[in-house]
Design a protein around this motif. Structure first.
Motif, PDB file in Angstrom:
ATOM      1  N   ALA A 108       0.825  -1.211   0.000  1.00  0.00           N
ATOM      2  CA  ALA A 108       0.000   0.000   0.000  1.00  0.00           C
ATOM      3  C   ALA A 108       0.858   1.259   0.000  1.00  0.00           C
ATOM      4  O   ALA A 108       0.408   2.322  -0.439  1.00  0.00           O
ATOM      5  CB  ALA A 108      -0.922   0.007   1.214  1.00  0.00           C
ATOM      6  N   SER A 110      -2.447   4.667  -3.713  1.00  0.00           N
ATOM      7  CA  SER A 110      -3.527   5.592  -4.081  1.00  0.00           C
ATOM      8  C   SER A 110      -3.009   6.781  -4.886  1.00  0.00           C
ATOM      9  O   SER A 110      -3.768   7.715  -5.166  1.00  0.00           O
ATOM     10  CB  SER A 110      -4.244   6.079  -2.818  1.00  0.00           C
ATOM     11  OG  SER A 110      -3.333   6.598  -1.875  1.00  0.00           O
ATOM     12  N   SER A 146      -3.323  -0.896   9.196  1.00  0.00           N
ATOM     13  CA  SER A 146      -4.040  -1.741   8.244  1.00  0.00           C
ATOM     14  C   SER A 146      -3.760  -1.222   6.850  1.00  0.00           C
ATOM     15  O   SER A 146      -3.437  -0.041   6.650  1.00  0.00           O
ATOM     16  CB  SER A 146      -5.552  -1.743   8.498  1.00  0.00           C
ATOM     17  OG  SER A 146      -6.121  -0.515   8.109  1.00  0.00           O
ATOM     18  N   ARG A 147      -3.890  -2.101   5.870  1.00  0.00           N
ATOM     19  CA  ARG A 147      -3.683  -1.702   4.474  1.00  0.00           C
ATOM     20  C   ARG A 147      -4.691  -0.618   4.078  1.00  0.00           C
ATOM     21  O   ARG A 147      -4.337   0.371   3.426  1.00  0.00           O
ATOM     22  CB  ARG A 147      -3.820  -2.919   3.575  1.00  0.00           C
ATOM     23  CG  ARG A 147      -3.709  -2.611   2.089  1.00  0.00           C
ATOM     24  CD  ARG A 147      -3.939  -3.868   1.273  1.00  0.00           C
ATOM     25  NE  ARG A 147      -2.862  -4.804   1.488  1.00  0.00           N
ATOM     26  CZ  ARG A 147      -1.739  -4.827   0.782  1.00  0.00           C
ATOM     27  NH1 ARG A 147      -1.558  -3.945  -0.180  1.00  0.00           N
ATOM     28  NH2 ARG A 147      -0.808  -5.731   1.014  1.00  0.00           N
ATOM     29  N   THR A 148      -5.940  -0.796   4.484  1.00  0.00           N
ATOM     30  CA  THR A 148      -6.979   0.179   4.126  1.00  0.00           C
ATOM     31  C   THR A 148      -6.646   1.554   4.690  1.00  0.00           C
ATOM     32  O   THR A 148      -6.808   2.575   4.010  1.00  0.00           O
ATOM     33  CB  THR A 148      -8.347  -0.291   4.652  1.00  0.00           C
ATOM     34  OG1 THR A 148      -8.648  -1.568   4.096  1.00  0.00           O
ATOM     35  CG2 THR A 148      -9.437   0.696   4.279  1.00  0.00           C
ATOM     36  N   GLU A 206      -3.862   3.219   2.695  1.00  0.00           N
ATOM     37  CA  GLU A 206      -4.350   3.704   1.407  1.00  0.00           C
ATOM     38  C   GLU A 206      -5.130   5.012   1.559  1.00  0.00           C
ATOM     39  O   GLU A 206      -5.187   5.819   0.634  1.00  0.00           O
ATOM     40  CB  GLU A 206      -5.225   2.642   0.746  1.00  0.00           C
ATOM     41  CG  GLU A 206      -4.435   1.420   0.287  1.00  0.00           C
ATOM     42  CD  GLU A 206      -5.320   0.262  -0.135  1.00  0.00           C
ATOM     43  OE1 GLU A 206      -4.803  -0.653  -0.805  1.00  0.00           O
ATOM     44  OE2 GLU A 206      -6.520   0.270   0.215  1.00  0.00           O
ATOM     45  N   GLY A 207      -5.737   5.227   2.726  1.00  0.00           N
ATOM     46  CA  GLY A 207      -6.556   6.417   2.928  1.00  0.00           C
ATOM     47  C   GLY A 207      -5.822   7.621   3.470  1.00  0.00           C
ATOM     48  O   GLY A 207      -6.405   8.708   3.589  1.00  0.00           O
TER      49      GLY A 207
END
Length: 329
Positions: free
Chosen positions: A224, A241, A279-281, A284-285
């Motif tokens: 990520a 991203s 976390s990966r999420t 990414e954010g």
């Protein structure tokens, strides 16, 4: 809980030039022999110590000798607040790394790894349920049979949703087959959430592709975020991203750079943990401002490590007060 997996060793760090030739402290023929200071080290070990000192809940996963060096290694982990219940023990000796420090404080190493305890690490099975991140890197991912065991842990924990952080920290002198090593690295990327490496490592692993371009290529394979350390030019991150953020290094005195990259790795994980971003999420954010703050914190922590000899990362309270070069006369 952050679990840091990999080798613990002892760095032998030159302290000062030896006396004139043919005096005590010189080798036959007059070659100077500088005094060597044993210093607990190893990339993953330094990351664990740094995380403990910063205040993150952290456990160390490794195989450590029962010799006197091994006892010192475990004592230092305990003093930093690092949990050692996952550490395996062995009667083999501790790995040694003889450091050679140049005029700019950069270190090169000669390793003594044959028959040592850490390379016989065995897969412990699934990590504790409270594991939120797993960090791996350096010799532990190269030296068999332990390397395959660490790789099994990486793949299994990534599959169950643990954020995995990788610092390859390449030591070319220990790599028998560079092409096989590069292929193996590429095979880790789909199981890696955060990749942190130096520009030198990036060039070696990519066969001299510019580091920024290599980072973008690696993002397509799984991570990520890819964080690059650039020495006196600071830190940068590229994300899946599409973000790209750079921060300058913190100026200041340099005793040597031993452990600086490991401190960056630990500071990144610590800051992410503080903000519940393991976390990966979450990676990414993150926005540009978020990454600037995280990278600046890591640069500040690395500056403290560089200001003193050996791998001696800062404690949390040291980052809450001005560094000497922050102060105005």
């Amino acid at each position: 809980m952050i679990v840091v997996a990999g080798e613990a060793l002892v760095d032998l760090v030159p302290q000062r030039p030896a006396g004139p030739p043919d005096r005590p402290g010189t080798a036959p023929g007059g070659t100077p022999l500088p005094p060597l200071q044993p210093w607990p080290g190893g990339g993953p070990y330094n990351v664990a110590v740094a995380l403990g000192r910063l205040g993150s809940p952290v456990s160390f996963l490794s195989r450590v000798s029962r010799d006197p060096f091994g006892r010192v290694l475990l004592d230092r982990l305990a003093a930093a607040g690092v949990r050692t219940h996952l550490v395996q023990r062995g009667d083999e000796p501790t790995t040694l790394a003889l450091a050679s420090v140049d005029a700019h404080g950069s270190a090169d190493y000669t390793f003594y790894v044959q028959g040592t305890a850490d390379r016989l690490f065995g897969d412990p099975g699934p990590l504790p349920d409270d594991t939120r991140a797993l960090s791996l890197g350096t010799l532990s991912l190269v030296l068999e049979p332990g390397a395959s065991a660490y790789e099994a842990v990486l793949r299994r924990e990534a599959a169950r949703g643990v954020l995995t952080a990788l610092d390859p920290n390449v030591r070319p002198a220990l790599v028998d087959d560079p092409d096989a090593c590069r292929r193996r690295f590429t095979g880790w990327l789909p199981h890696t959430g955060l990749l942190k490496l130096s520009e030198d490592d990036a060039r070696w692993l990519s066969r001299d592709v510019p580091a920024d371009r290599a980072a973008r290529q690696w993002l397509d394979r799984g991570p990520a975020a890819v964080v690059l350390t650039r020495g006196p030019r600071g830190l940068s991150v590229a994300t899946s991203s599409g973000r790209s953020v750079d921060v300058p290094a913190i100026p200041g005195p340099v005793a040597d750079t031993i452990g600086a990259g490991d401190t960056v790795h630990a500071a990144l994980l610590h800051r992410l943990a503080e903000e519940s971003l393991l976390s990966r999420t979450a990676l990414e954010g993150l926005g540009t401002g978020d990454w600037q703050e995280i990278l600046r914190f890591a640069a500040r922590a690395a500056a403290v490590t560089c200001s003193r000899p050996g791998a001696d990362p800062p404690r949390a309270e040291e980052l809450d007060r001005p560094l000497p070069h922050d102060e105005t006369p």
